[in-house]
Design an enzyme around this catalytic site. Structure first.
Site, PDB file in Angstrom:
ATOM      1  N   SER A   1       0.226 -11.643  32.701  1.00 46.91           N
ATOM      2  CA  SER A   1       0.991 -11.726  33.948  1.00 46.91           C
ATOM      3  C   SER A   1       1.069 -13.163  34.439  1.00 46.91           C
ATOM      4  CB  SER A   1       0.433 -10.782  35.019  1.00 46.91           C
ATOM      5  OG  SER A   1      -0.816 -11.213  35.493  1.00 46.91           O
ATOM      6  N   SER A   2       0.048 -13.980  34.146  1.00 48.48           N
ATOM      7  CA  SER A   2       0.091 -15.381  34.586  1.00 48.48           C
ATOM      8  C   SER A   2       1.164 -16.159  33.833  1.00 48.48           C
ATOM      9  CB  SER A   2      -1.265 -16.057  34.345  1.00 48.48           C
ATOM     10  OG  SER A   2      -2.243 -15.458  35.141  1.00 48.48           O
TER      11      SER A   2
ATOM     12  N   CYS B   1       0.838  -1.211   0.000  1.00 46.34           N
ATOM     13  CA  CYS B   1       0.000   0.000   0.000  1.00 46.34           C
ATOM     14  C   CYS B   1       0.875   1.263   0.000  1.00 46.34           C
ATOM     15  CB  CYS B   1      -0.974  -0.052   1.172  1.00 46.34           C
ATOM     16  SG  CYS B   1      -2.324   1.111   0.952  1.00 46.34           S
TER      17      CYS B   1
ATOM     18  N   GLU C   1      -1.842  -9.054   3.901  1.00 46.51           N
ATOM     19  CA  GLU C   1      -1.833  -9.563   5.279  1.00 46.51           C
ATOM     20  C   GLU C   1      -3.219  -9.710   5.893  1.00 46.51           C
ATOM     21  OE1 GLU C   1      -1.057  -6.646   4.191  1.00 46.51           O
ATOM     22  OE2 GLU C   1      -1.394  -5.032   5.618  1.00 46.51           O
TER      23      GLU C   1
ATOM     24  N   SER D   1      -2.023 -10.443  38.136  1.00 43.88           N
ATOM     25  CA  SER D   1      -3.394  -9.928  38.101  1.00 43.88           C
ATOM     26  C   SER D   1      -4.397 -11.054  37.883  1.00 43.88           C
ATOM     27  CB  SER D   1      -3.540  -8.926  36.956  1.00 43.88           C
ATOM     28  OG  SER D   1      -3.457  -9.621  35.725  1.00 43.88           O
ATOM     29  N   GLY D   2      -3.886 -12.204  37.455  1.00 38.85           N
ATOM     30  CA  GLY D   2      -4.819 -13.277  37.087  1.00 38.85           C
ATOM     31  C   GLY D   2      -5.115 -13.237  35.599  1.00 38.85           C
ATOM     32  N   GLY D   3      -4.647 -12.199  34.920  1.00 43.30           N
ATOM     33  CA  GLY D   3      -4.818 -12.105  33.466  1.00 43.30           C
ATOM     34  C   GLY D   3      -3.810 -13.010  32.757  1.00 43.30           C
ATOM     35  N   VAL D   4      -3.987 -13.146  31.452  1.00 42.68           N
ATOM     36  CA  VAL D   4      -3.162 -14.080  30.697  1.00 42.68           C
ATOM     37  C   VAL D   4      -1.680 -13.689  30.750  1.00 42.68           C
ATOM     38  CG1 VAL D   4      -2.841 -15.169  28.437  1.00 42.68           C
ATOM     39  CG2 VAL D   4      -5.102 -14.366  29.111  1.00 42.68           C
TER      40      VAL D   4
END
Ligand code: XMP
Length: 513
Positions: free
Chosen positions: A228-229, A82, A171, A223-226
């Site tokens: 940081s886990s 492009c 893409e 945090s329990g998020g993907v």
């Protein structure tokens, strides 16, 4: 020699990250760099090919971003997409003009014979176009390799000079045979080896972390998020008890979320690390009391988080490194992007870097989200955690319009749990990109049994999106929505109305605040 790679030079296009991802899907390492990168960097032996991305500018303006013309003398294969294609035409003596109307969307491409880039592609194939300027004349020595009904230059190439260009975007998914074209470029033209395997990533990182950290202590905000886990799991494998994970519960998590984090990372979980949970909910609630303005709520939650984390850190003794779950798109967005602040985002891992550490450890900083998930599964994290939908750092604080109270948090947690359960039961979990219940600040009159009620209205939000920059509402069936609404009003005290948010982003956003 360092790992061979294809370098994607960013000229401000929307799909630049996608280009690198598509190349990585071919098991070839790829990274995005700003267009100001030096030619010395691009000349390095490990750079097997260079891709110029799209961008919003017109090449013929002095102010538009350009690369030094000497790039064509490095002997590296180049692909311009492009804006990148227009820049190649412009720099090498072709002509770029502006069209009276833009060409946008799916377009039928007529492919000419003999192109190396388009080898094996059907003679007529659908591609995605998004441009106003067009290439009126290709540079001398180049061959036109395709066109559309309205655009004279679909693509062009000069095999001897190893320069290739497409006006369309190979893409994006709408370009049906786009991946084939990128494969032609990376494999047949750049001769990359397709040996970038993510399975070696874990072992490489473990060794790297051990070499860097030695016997030092690492602190990680979980945090329990993907992200940081996965960071915590990787570090646990590398340094075991020298890793301490602090989990600050701000009381704004979804139902049972704190318990789930403890199950995975706590003393009875499968990782060998120090897990330090800290329930700070009362402090967060007191700070949020009476606050109704969304940005103010976000700022209070963000700064209280940092304060609590710092207090906890002080109790832990010497900590040498801070581990963060920064992933590749975070780096690209903060390093290259120029965009207006719509909301002050805050990530639980996003702590200030100057809080007294020797260094920062960011083992995922070269991975895209899907790659992070793959690594998470390989490390043995539960599937529910690895495929968890995005959850904002400020949590339910921004899913409750107006003042945050314990009563409202309880309502939204319960309603959200019901919604999520029904989504799972209906098998919609992986179809929806993000779905949750929020609490409108509206109370209205209803009737339950023979009594008047004056209760809250819950808002259900479910969206589909690839990039979370734009999103469309999911078309959930009336039957499904009725089931969810019935359950919520019957099972959650304090709710007598359930509304479905049917707006796209833009003009709305995904979260309500
Ligand atoms: P919006 O509401 O801006 O959200 O359309 C886009 C995506 O970002 C998430 N989000 C956040 N994530 N900290 C985060 O880590 C935040 O402060 C934050 N605010 C929004 C949101 O859930 C959606 O996935």
């Amino acid at each position: 020699m360092a790992e061979e790679k294809i370098v994607v030079v960013d000229f401000g296009g929307q799909y630049n990250q996608l280009i690198a991802r598509r190349i990585r899907q071919l098991n070839i390492y790829s990274e995005v760099v700003p267009y100001t990168i030096s030619l010395d960097e691009l000349a390095k032996e490990e750079v097997k090919g260079i891709i110029f991305t799209g961008g919003p500018n017109s090449v013929y303006l002095d102010s538009s971003p350009k690369i030094d013309k000497k790039v064509f003398t490095l002997g590296k294969p180049i692909l311009g997409i492009c804006y990148g294609a227009q820049m190649i035409a412009y720099l090498l003596g072709g002509e770029v003009k502006t069209a009276p109307t833009s060409e946008y969307g799916n377009t039928l491409l007529h492919v000419h014979d003999g192109s190396l880039l388009l080898k094996g592609v059907h003679k007529e194939t659908n591609v995605f176009m998004s441009h106003t300027d067009y290439i009126a004349r290709i540079p001398e020595g180049f061959v036109l390799t395709s066109h559309t009904d309205v655009c004279p230059t679909g693509s062009f190439e000069n095999v001897e000079r190893q320069v290739y260009a497409t006006q369309f975007h190979p893409e994006v998914e709408h370009s049906v045979e786009g991946q084939k074209m990128l494969e032609n470029f990376a494999v047949n033209i750049c001769h990359c080896h397709q040996t970038f395997v993510k399975s070696s990533f874990i072992q490489d990182q473990i060794e790297k972390i051990r070499a860097e950290v030695g016997d030092g202590k690492v602190l990680c905000a979980l945090s329990g998020g993907v992200d940081s886990s996965v960071t915590a799991a990787l570090l646990a494998k590398a340094i075991g008890k020298n890793l301490t994970c602090v989990f600050v519960d701000h009381g704004l998590l979804r139902k049972d979320e704190a318990k789930q984090v403890e199950e995975v990372f706590g003393p009875n979980g499968k990782f060998d690390l120090n897990f330090v949970p800290f329930d700070a909910s009362e402090l967060f609630y007191s700070r949020l009391k009476g606050v109704t303005e969304p940005e103010k709520k976000r700022k209070i939650i963000g700064s209280t988080f940092i304060e609590v984390f710092n207090e906890e850190k002080k109790k832990l003794g010497q900590m040498d490194y801070l581990a963060q779950g920064t992933i590749y798109p975070d780096r690209i967005e903060s390093g290259l992007g120029i965009s207006a602040t719509i909301k002050s985002h805050h990530n639980v891992g996003g702590l200030p870097k100057d809080i007294g550490f020797k260094g920062l450890i960011e083992p995922l900083s070269y991975l895209f989200k899907d790659e992070v998930r793959e690594v998470g599964l390989q490390l043995g994290l539960p599937k529910e955690l690895v495929y968890r939908q995005p959850f904002p750092g400020p949590g339910l604080g921004i899913r409750i319009i107006g003042e945050v109270t314990k009563e409202k948090i309880h309502i939204v947690q319960e309603a959200d749990a019901i919604f999520r359960e029904e989504v799972r039961k209906a098998g919609l979990e992986f179809k929806l990109s993000q779905y949750f219940a929020a609490l409108s600040n509206m109370r209205s009159v209803g009737v339950m049994g023979d009594f008047r009620t004056y209760d809250y209205a819950v808002v259900l939000r479910a969206v589909e999106t690839d990039d979370f920059m734009t999103a469309r509402p999911s078309c959930l069936t009336y039957e499904f929505l009725s089931t969810v609404a019935d359950r919520i009003v019957n099972e959650v005290k304090g709710v007598n109305r359930v509304l479905f948010d049917y707006t796209s982003k833009p003009p709305s956003t995904i979260e309500l605040e």
